[in-house]
Design an enzyme around this catalytic site. Structure first.
Site, mmCIF file in Angstrom:
data_model
loop_
_atom_site.group_PDB
_atom_site.id
_atom_site.type_symbol
_atom_site.label_atom_id
_atom_site.label_comp_id
_atom_site.label_asym_id
_atom_site.label_seq_id
_atom_site.Cartn_x
_atom_site.Cartn_y
_atom_site.Cartn_z
ATOM 1 N N ARG A 205 27.822 -33.631 49.530
ATOM 2 C CA ARG A 205 28.546 -32.439 49.034
ATOM 3 C C ARG A 205 28.533 -32.333 47.517
ATOM 4 N NH1 ARG A 205 32.509 -34.067 52.968
ATOM 5 N NH2 ARG A 205 31.995 -33.095 54.951
ATOM 6 N N LYS B 266 22.406 -21.625 39.554
ATOM 7 C CA LYS B 266 22.016 -21.058 40.852
ATOM 8 C C LYS B 266 20.942 -21.952 41.443
ATOM 9 C CE LYS B 266 22.817 -16.059 40.849
ATOM 10 N NZ LYS B 266 22.184 -14.713 40.831
ATOM 11 N N GLU C 281 10.839 -12.785 32.358
ATOM 12 C CA GLU C 281 12.293 -13.019 32.340
ATOM 13 C C GLU C 281 12.826 -12.996 30.895
ATOM 14 O OE1 GLU C 281 14.183 -12.876 34.867
ATOM 15 O OE2 GLU C 281 13.437 -13.975 36.616
ATOM 16 N N LYS D 48 21.373 -16.125 28.564
ATOM 17 C CA LYS D 48 21.773 -16.582 29.901
ATOM 18 C C LYS D 48 23.022 -17.453 29.813
ATOM 19 C CE LYS D 48 20.536 -17.906 34.371
ATOM 20 N NZ LYS D 48 19.589 -18.106 35.414
ATOM 21 N N GLU E 253 28.924 -15.107 39.839
ATOM 22 C CA GLU E 253 28.479 -13.718 39.942
ATOM 23 C C GLU E 253 29.569 -12.814 40.530
ATOM 24 O OE1 GLU E 253 24.366 -13.555 41.125
ATOM 25 O OE2 GLU E 253 24.460 -11.397 41.388
ATOM 26 N N ARG F 231 27.643 -11.529 35.694
ATOM 27 C CA ARG F 231 26.388 -12.244 35.931
ATOM 28 C C ARG F 231 25.323 -11.381 36.606
ATOM 29 N NH1 ARG F 231 25.170 -18.475 37.487
ATOM 30 N NH2 ARG F 231 22.927 -18.215 37.530
ATOM 31 N N ASN G 117 20.214 -9.935 36.998
ATOM 32 C CA ASN G 117 19.396 -9.517 38.126
ATOM 33 C C ASN G 117 18.634 -8.225 37.830
ATOM 34 O OD1 ASN G 117 19.359 -9.558 41.535
ATOM 35 N ND2 ASN G 117 19.825 -11.460 40.479
ATOM 36 N N HIS H 210 15.461 -7.279 39.605
ATOM 37 C CA HIS H 210 15.267 -8.239 40.689
ATOM 38 C C HIS H 210 15.403 -7.657 42.088
ATOM 39 C CE1 HIS H 210 15.151 -11.136 37.502
ATOM 40 N NE2 HIS H 210 14.995 -12.133 38.343
ATOM 41 N N HIS I 69 12.503 -9.004 44.316
ATOM 42 C CA HIS I 69 12.664 -9.877 45.482
ATOM 43 C C HIS I 69 12.058 -9.241 46.735
ATOM 44 C CE1 HIS I 69 16.172 -12.438 43.670
ATOM 45 N NE2 HIS I 69 14.987 -12.812 43.259
ATOM 46 N N HIS J 52 6.953 -15.093 40.666
ATOM 47 C CA HIS J 52 8.257 -14.447 40.528
ATOM 48 C C HIS J 52 8.285 -13.541 39.288
ATOM 49 C CE1 HIS J 52 12.588 -13.904 40.646
ATOM 50 N NE2 HIS J 52 12.686 -14.380 39.421
HETATM 51 N N1 LIG Z 1 18.016 -20.374 39.724
HETATM 52 C C1 LIG Z 1 17.805 -19.335 38.946
HETATM 53 O O1 LIG Z 1 18.695 -18.847 38.254
HETATM 54 C C2 LIG Z 1 16.438 -18.770 38.871
HETATM 55 C C3 LIG Z 1 16.085 -17.938 37.810
HETATM 56 C C4 LIG Z 1 14.794 -17.453 37.745
HETATM 57 C C5 LIG Z 1 13.872 -17.807 38.684
HETATM 58 N N2 LIG Z 1 14.237 -18.638 39.696
HETATM 59 C C6 LIG Z 1 13.249 -19.078 40.678
HETATM 60 O O2 LIG Z 1 12.236 -19.819 39.995
HETATM 61 C C7 LIG Z 1 10.998 -19.689 40.693
HETATM 62 C C8 LIG Z 1 9.922 -19.268 39.742
HETATM 63 O O3 LIG Z 1 9.762 -20.263 38.757
HETATM 64 P P1 LIG Z 1 8.334 -20.507 38.072
HETATM 65 O O4 LIG Z 1 7.804 -19.249 37.569
HETATM 66 O O5 LIG Z 1 8.490 -21.650 37.159
HETATM 67 O O6 LIG Z 1 7.427 -20.863 39.318
HETATM 68 P P2 LIG Z 1 6.917 -22.250 39.889
HETATM 69 O O7 LIG Z 1 7.962 -23.263 39.892
HETATM 70 O O8 LIG Z 1 6.289 -21.887 41.190
HETATM 71 O O9 LIG Z 1 5.795 -22.653 38.860
HETATM 72 C C9 LIG Z 1 4.693 -21.820 38.677
HETATM 73 C C10 LIG Z 1 3.388 -22.640 38.725
HETATM 74 O O10 LIG Z 1 3.288 -23.364 37.518
HETATM 75 C C11 LIG Z 1 3.024 -24.734 37.812
HETATM 76 N N3 LIG Z 1 3.584 -25.494 36.698
HETATM 77 C C12 LIG Z 1 4.884 -25.649 36.365
HETATM 78 N N4 LIG Z 1 4.974 -26.329 35.219
HETATM 79 C C13 LIG Z 1 3.721 -26.612 34.836
HETATM 80 C C14 LIG Z 1 3.177 -27.269 33.712
HETATM 81 N N5 LIG Z 1 3.942 -27.735 32.735
HETATM 82 N N6 LIG Z 1 1.835 -27.381 33.630
HETATM 83 C C15 LIG Z 1 1.035 -26.865 34.601
HETATM 84 N N7 LIG Z 1 1.499 -26.212 35.666
HETATM 85 C C16 LIG Z 1 2.822 -26.089 35.776
HETATM 86 C C17 LIG Z 1 3.660 -24.963 39.142
HETATM 87 O O11 LIG Z 1 3.079 -26.094 39.770
HETATM 88 C C18 LIG Z 1 3.367 -23.650 39.837
HETATM 89 O O12 LIG Z 1 2.073 -23.677 40.402
HETATM 90 C C19 LIG Z 1 11.238 -18.667 41.773
HETATM 91 O O13 LIG Z 1 11.435 -19.318 42.990
HETATM 92 C C20 LIG Z 1 12.500 -17.959 41.326
HETATM 93 O O14 LIG Z 1 13.209 -17.424 42.419
HETATM 94 C C21 LIG Z 1 15.490 -19.123 39.796
HETATM 95 O O1 LIG Z 2 20.860 -16.406 37.158
HETATM 96 C C1 LIG Z 2 21.030 -15.289 37.671
HETATM 97 O O2 LIG Z 2 22.123 -14.899 38.031
HETATM 98 C C2 LIG Z 2 19.887 -14.401 37.871
HETATM 99 O O3 LIG Z 2 20.013 -13.387 38.489
HETATM 100 C C3 LIG Z 2 18.599 -14.832 37.249
HETATM 101 C C4 LIG Z 2 17.393 -14.270 37.931
HETATM 102 O O4 LIG Z 2 16.424 -14.084 36.911
HETATM 103 C C5 LIG Z 2 16.789 -15.230 38.945
HETATM 104 O O5 LIG Z 2 15.588 -14.742 39.438
HETATM 105 C C6 LIG Z 2 17.678 -15.663 40.071
HETATM 106 O O6 LIG Z 2 17.046 -16.606 40.873
HETATM 107 C C7 LIG Z 2 18.013 -14.522 40.952
HETATM 108 O O7 LIG Z 2 19.130 -14.877 41.662
HETATM 109 P P1 LIG Z 2 19.462 -14.218 43.030
HETATM 110 O O8 LIG Z 2 20.901 -14.538 43.185
HETATM 111 O O9 LIG Z 2 19.194 -12.769 42.932
HETATM 112 O O10 LIG Z 2 18.624 -14.859 44.032
#
Ligand SMILES: NC(=O)c1ccc[n+]([C@@H]2O[C@H](COP(=O)([O-])OP(=O)(O)OC[C@H]3O[C@@H](n4cnc5c(N)ncnc54)[C@H](O)[C@@H]3O)[C@@H](O)[C@H]2O)c1
Ligand SMILES: O=C(O)C(=O)C[C@@H](O)[C@H](O)[C@H](O)COP(=O)(O)O
Length: 518
Positions: A281, A303, A345, A387, A397, A401, A405, A408, A412, A424
């Site tokens: 947990r 998130k 982003e 951010k 959110e 927050r 989005n 998005h 999505h 993404h």
């Molecule tokens: N939690 C949040 O608030 C939040 C915010 C934005 C996006 N996201 C999520 O993040 C993901 C997208 O992230 P992303 O764009 O980093 O994608 P990703 O994690 O898929 O990475 C993109 C590609 O780059 C490669 N890569 C990463 N670092 C590298 C490096 N240093 N050198 C070479 N290759 C490298 C990875 O292996 C992958 O093939 C999505 O799933 C999205 O929903 C979450």
């Molecule tokens: O951190 C947030 O809040 C965001 O909305 C950031 C977004 O850029 C990101 O893609 C996030 O993963 C989207 O969240 P979700 O709750 O819409 O899935």
């Protein structure tokens, strides 16, 4: 890069270590003593003999003033430069590294370098006196202090580089504020965030395996690393992969005081955060984002989650990290297409809150795509600041927050229809153009041309396939922002004035799609 000034007593290695630091940072090195010699046309020893120490100090004050004003890189000062109050005041606004050394080694180093006039007679006693007198002055100006005794220049340069976080943004999360360290070599700071961990699970993908190994090697004796390689990108963001991680944690006897570290892009940090949020947990997680998108967005804000058949990120938890180590060096291996996706982003942060971001990208898109350049560092810092401020006031959110989005809802939906094969960031780029059309159609602000042009200058997509509206709408109807049957969209009343609109009609949504795909 901004200015980094090196101070310390004679023999502390200011020139040698300063040069090594400049080389490792890829910036120019300047030596204030060399400037004095060039301006006076004779060695420092001769200035002391011919004109006296007071005259030398006046030349030194002027040389330092000029160098601090002009130089962008590493600057080494003479050992006595900090004696001048005006110089100490000048140093208050720049990053200063104080190099310490023990007396015996300083004496040895000064015996090799004979050109120091103040040490001509009885060097040991003189050095001891100078070091004692000046230590409080070095400490007054220093941001970072390093003991150089018995260590080589390259090793010291690497440590200083790691400590020279471009900036630490503190996310003032109500429960537990955490730092986001942004700089070169910040991954080396991991040991500061281990807490009581006896085991560290390092989650990574093939593309970040080498860095994960390095993370493992940073752990002190008595702390065990388990490396877990995940499938790449969205293939790793599944319940099945999370379950494999939990099984491995169980096999390792991973306890509540142990630590998960996510080393990778946003997909890895989302999964690592989710694994940590659910195991027992909630155990601590530290993120080492290696993609630009991960650094500016996914790793910050707490998130976490996975994709399911129902949609993108629909299963997850809010679980803020203990720390985020944004190591700008990791972007060096990131393919240009992924760097551009991360910039989507960053551009989003520009539209919703910090238009200087847009100005910077528009002024020189190529510089924004230069992973090792200063523009990327500034963009990273700005986007994280946006951010951090938002998530600090609204982790779950409840209101504000949602502005993160922007773009998005549509993004999505594309990602789901494309079976998560789209980047993404690419989807967010198209989603922002869609949102820009909605802004205009709903009579808010017309930023369509600017949105398209800034994204296109980075090589990002700005359109989508025609004829898929019904499928897209179906997915948008289960967006997390919706309240009951009411769809909600993040829109802009003006640049940097986001609102959450719940009155966008079905016709307006469709019209935006028609314009996007025309
Ligand atoms: N939690 C949040 O608030 C939040 C915010 C934005 C996006 N996201 C999520 O993040 C993901 C997208 O992230 P992303 O764009 O980093 O994608 P990703 O994690 O898929 O990475 C993109 C590609 O780059 C490669 N890569 C990463 N670092 C590298 C490096 N240093 N050198 C070479 N290759 C490298 C990875 O292996 C992958 O093939 C999505 O799933 C999205 O929903 C979450
Ligand atoms: O951190 C947030 O809040 C965001 O909305 C950031 C977004 O850029 C990101 O893609 C996030 O993963 C989207 O969240 P979700 O709750 O819409 O899935």
């Amino acid at each position: 890069m901004s200015l980094v000034v090196i101070v310390g007593p004679p023999g502390s290695g200011k020139t040698t270590i300063g040069r090594a630091l400049a080389e490792s940072l890829g910036v120019p090195f300047r030596d204030a003593d060399a400037d004095i010699v060039a301006a006076a046309g004779k060695p420092i020893a001769d200035i002391f003999v011919d004109d006296g120490e007071e005259h030398f100090r006046a030349l030194e004050r002027e040389a330092v003033r000029r160098a601090v004003a002009e130089h962008d890189g590493v600057l080494a000062l003479g050992g006595g430069a900090v004696l001048a109050e005006s110089t100490r005041k000048l140093l208050a606004d720049v990053t200063v590294v104080h190099l310490r050394v023990d007396l015996a080694e300083a004496v040895r180093r000064n015996e090799i370098d004979k050109g120091r006039p103040l040490l001509a007679v009885n060097p040991r006693a003189t050095l001891r006196r100078l070091m004692d007198e000046r230590l409080p002055l070095y400490r007054e100006v220093a941001d970072i202090e390093i003991d150089t005794t018995g260590r080589d220049a390259a090793d010291l340069a690497a440590e200083i580089r790691a400590k020279l976080a471009v900036r630490t943004v503190v996310v003032n999360d109500a429960e537990a504020p955490y730092p986001v360290l942004i700089g070169h070599g910040t991954v080396d700071r991991l040991p500061e965030f281990l807490g009581k961990a006896a085991r560290v699970a390092v989650l990574h993908t093939a593309s970040t395996a080498a860095l994960a190994e390095r993370v493992g090697s940073l752990l002190p004796d008595g702390v065990e690393a388990t490396l877990m390689e995940l499938p790449d990108a969205e293939d790793g963001k599944t319940v099945a992969v999370a379950e494999q991680c939990w099984e491995a944690l169980g096999a390792e006897g991973f306890t509540r005081t142990d630590l998960v570290v996510g080393v990778g892009g946003g997909a890895v940090t989302d999964l690592a955060g989710f694994v940590a949020a659910c195991w027992l947990r909630g155990v601590a997680v530290v993120h080492v984002p290696t993609s630009l998108l991960g650094a500016v967005d996914a790793a910050v804000g707490g998130k976490t989650g996975v994709n399911t058949a129902a949609g993108k990120n629909l299963v997850g938890a809010f679980h803020p990290p203990r720390a985020v180590l944004v190591d700008l060096d990791t972007f060096a291996t990131l393919p240009r297409r992924d760097l551009a996706a991360g910039l989507a982003e960053v551009v989003k942060a520009g539209f919703i809150a910090d238009p200087v971001i847009l100005d910077l990208v528009e002024a020189d898109p190529e510089a924004a795509l230069d992973a090792s350049g200063p523009v990327v560092a500034e963009l990273v810092e700005r986007a994280i600041a946006v951010k951090a401020e938002v998530v600090a006031s609204d982790l779950k959110e409840g209101g504000l927050r949602a502005i993160l989005n922007y773009g998005h809802t549509f993004a999505h939906a594309i990602e789901k229809l494309e079976h998560y094969r789209w980047r993404h960031g690419d989807a967010v780029a198209v989603g922002m153009v869609y949102a820009a059309h909605l802004n205009a159609i709903t009579g808010r602000v017309d930023l369509v041309a600017r949105t398209r042009s800034v994204l296109e200058s980075l090589g990002l997509p700005t359109t989508y396939e025609p004829g898929r509206w019904d499928d897209l709408l179906k997915v948008m109807k289960i967006d997390k922002k919706n309240v009951g049957a009411t769809q909600r969209f993040v829109l802009l009343d003006a640049l940097a004035k986001p609102v959450v609109a719940d009155d966008v009609t079905a016709e307006q949504q469709r019209e935006a799609y028609e314009r996007l795909t025309a």
